[in-house]
Design a protein around this motif. Structure first.
Motif, PDB file in Angstrom:
ATOM      1  N   GLY A  57      -1.966  -7.647  -4.745  1.00 20.08           N
ATOM      2  CA  GLY A  57      -4.061  -7.356  -4.138  1.00 20.08           C
ATOM      3  C   GLY A  57      -4.927  -6.472  -5.410  1.00 20.08           C
ATOM      4  N   ASP A  58      -5.632  -6.156  -4.691  1.00 18.77           N
ATOM      5  CA  ASP A  58      -6.486  -5.715  -6.649  1.00 18.77           C
ATOM      6  C   ASP A  58      -6.348  -5.214  -6.812  1.00 18.77           C
ATOM      7  N   SER A  59      -6.182  -5.289  -8.327  1.00 16.03           N
ATOM      8  CA  SER A  59      -5.457  -4.944  -9.821  1.00 16.03           C
ATOM      9  C   SER A  59      -5.783  -3.345  -9.892  1.00 16.03           C
ATOM     10  N   GLY A  60      -4.736  -2.835 -10.448  1.00 16.45           N
ATOM     11  CA  GLY A  60      -4.190  -1.451 -10.219  1.00 16.45           C
ATOM     12  C   GLY A  60      -3.917  -0.957  -9.512  1.00 16.45           C
ATOM     13  N   ASP A  61      -4.197   0.446  -9.622  1.00 18.92           N
ATOM     14  CA  ASP A  61      -3.433   1.086  -7.298  1.00 18.92           C
ATOM     15  C   ASP A  61      -4.234   0.913  -6.570  1.00 18.92           C
ATOM     16  N   SER A  62      -3.957   0.081  -5.179  1.00 23.79           N
ATOM     17  CA  SER A  62      -4.306  -0.042  -4.298  1.00 23.79           C
ATOM     18  C   SER A  62      -3.420  -0.443  -3.106  1.00 23.79           C
ATOM     19  N   ALA A  63      -3.610  -0.328  -2.134  1.00 25.17           N
ATOM     20  CA  ALA A  63      -2.726  -0.317  -1.082  1.00 25.17           C
ATOM     21  C   ALA A  63      -2.504  -1.778  -1.057  1.00 25.17           C
ATOM     22  N   GLY A  64      -1.298  -1.997  -0.212  1.00 25.60           N
ATOM     23  CA  GLY A  64      -0.468  -3.052  -0.370  1.00 25.60           C
ATOM     24  C   GLY A  64       0.846  -3.238  -2.188  1.00 25.60           C
ATOM     25  N   ASP A  65       0.536  -2.345  -3.070  1.00 23.68           N
ATOM     26  CA  ASP A  65       1.270  -2.817  -4.493  1.00 23.68           C
ATOM     27  C   ASP A  65       2.938  -2.150  -3.798  1.00 23.68           C
ATOM     28  N   LEU A  66       3.871  -2.710  -3.720  1.00 27.74           N
ATOM     29  CA  LEU A  66       5.056  -2.232  -3.690  1.00 27.74           C
ATOM     30  C   LEU A  66       5.888  -2.134  -5.503  1.00 27.74           C
ATOM     31  N   LEU A  67       6.957  -0.761  -4.806  1.00 29.27           N
ATOM     32  CA  LEU A  67       7.600  -0.504  -6.119  1.00 29.27           C
ATOM     33  C   LEU A  67       9.119  -0.502  -5.584  1.00 29.27           C
ATOM     34  N   VAL A  68       9.556  -1.222  -6.595  1.00 28.17           N
ATOM     35  CA  VAL A  68      11.589  -1.660  -6.191  1.00 28.17           C
ATOM     36  C   VAL A  68      11.769  -0.842  -7.227  1.00 28.17           C
ATOM     37  N   PHE A  69      12.954  -0.286  -6.808  1.00 24.63           N
ATOM     38  CA  PHE A  69      14.226   0.468  -7.249  1.00 24.63           C
ATOM     39  C   PHE A  69      15.659   0.522  -6.789  1.00 24.63           C
ATOM     40  N   ASP A  70      15.706   0.730  -8.473  1.00 22.43           N
ATOM     41  CA  ASP A  70      18.121   0.655  -8.431  1.00 22.43           C
ATOM     42  C   ASP A  70      18.842   1.645  -9.391  1.00 22.43           C
ATOM     43  N   GLN A  71      18.413   2.375  -9.189  1.00 18.02           N
ATOM     44  CA  GLN A  71      18.674   3.953  -9.793  1.00 18.02           C
ATOM     45  C   GLN A  71      19.941   4.212  -9.424  1.00 18.02           C
ATOM     46  N   PRO A  72      20.285   5.176 -10.995  1.00 15.54           N
ATOM     47  CA  PRO A  72      21.921   5.959 -10.680  1.00 15.54           C
ATOM     48  C   PRO A  72      21.538   7.241  -9.958  1.00 15.54           C
ATOM     49  N   LEU A  73      22.672   8.274  -8.785  1.00 13.63           N
ATOM     50  CA  LEU A  73      22.325   9.103  -7.916  1.00 13.63           C
ATOM     51  C   LEU A  73      22.818   9.980  -8.795  1.00 13.63           C
TER      52      LEU A  73
END
Length: 157
Positions: A57-73
């Protein structure tokens, strides 16, 4: 019907009712003791594996942006105990994401869902699990430690 000389039917009925209530109360108290709350503290380590932002969507921080993560616990001693993997969708810019992720541990997995705030502490739902965590329910307190780690305190049954 058995006869009890000198004891009226109403008195016998009241005695029976009273004893039944006592037994039911004892049973419920015993069952409640079997359903004790447990606590698990984990630390999601995003320092070595930061979340990847997919800017939609809109450039920068905007509704619909997605974070994907796979991190050590990690555990509270900072020893690896599993994996923290999931996604978050930005629902309110500069405020919060709607997230779903899975904690993969040696005994099984725990699935988490809810609103994660950008700063401070968030309360999320434990929505299910597998293996040793099958049937799990409860809540998770997630705190952004501002150093690339998140302390996650799970309280569950």
């Amino acid at each position: 019907m058995r006869s009890y000389p000198g004891v009226s039917y109403i008195l016998r009925f009241n005695l029976f009712t009273h004893c039944s209530r006592i037994l039911a109360t004892v049973f419920l108290l015993l069952m409640a003791g079997c359903d004790t709350q447990q606590t698990l503290v984990t630390i999601a380590d995003a320092r070595s594996h930061p979340a990847q932002l997919i800017d939609s969507g809109d450039s920068g921080d905007s509704a619909g942006d997605l974070l994907v993560f796979d991190q050590p616990l990690l555990n509270s001693d900072m020893q690896a105990i599993g994996n923290n993997s999931g996604t978050c969708i930005r629902t309110r810019p500069a405020h919060s994401f709607q997230c779903q992720w899975t904690l993969s541990l040696p005994k099984g997995s725990i699935t988490i869902a809810g609103r994660e705030f950008d700063t401070g502490t968030s309360m999320l739902s434990i929505v299910g699990g597998t293996g040793g965590y099958a049937g799990i329910s409860g809540e998770m307190q997630s705190t952004n430690n501002t150093d690339g780690t998140f302390t996650q305190i799970l309280r569950y049954r």
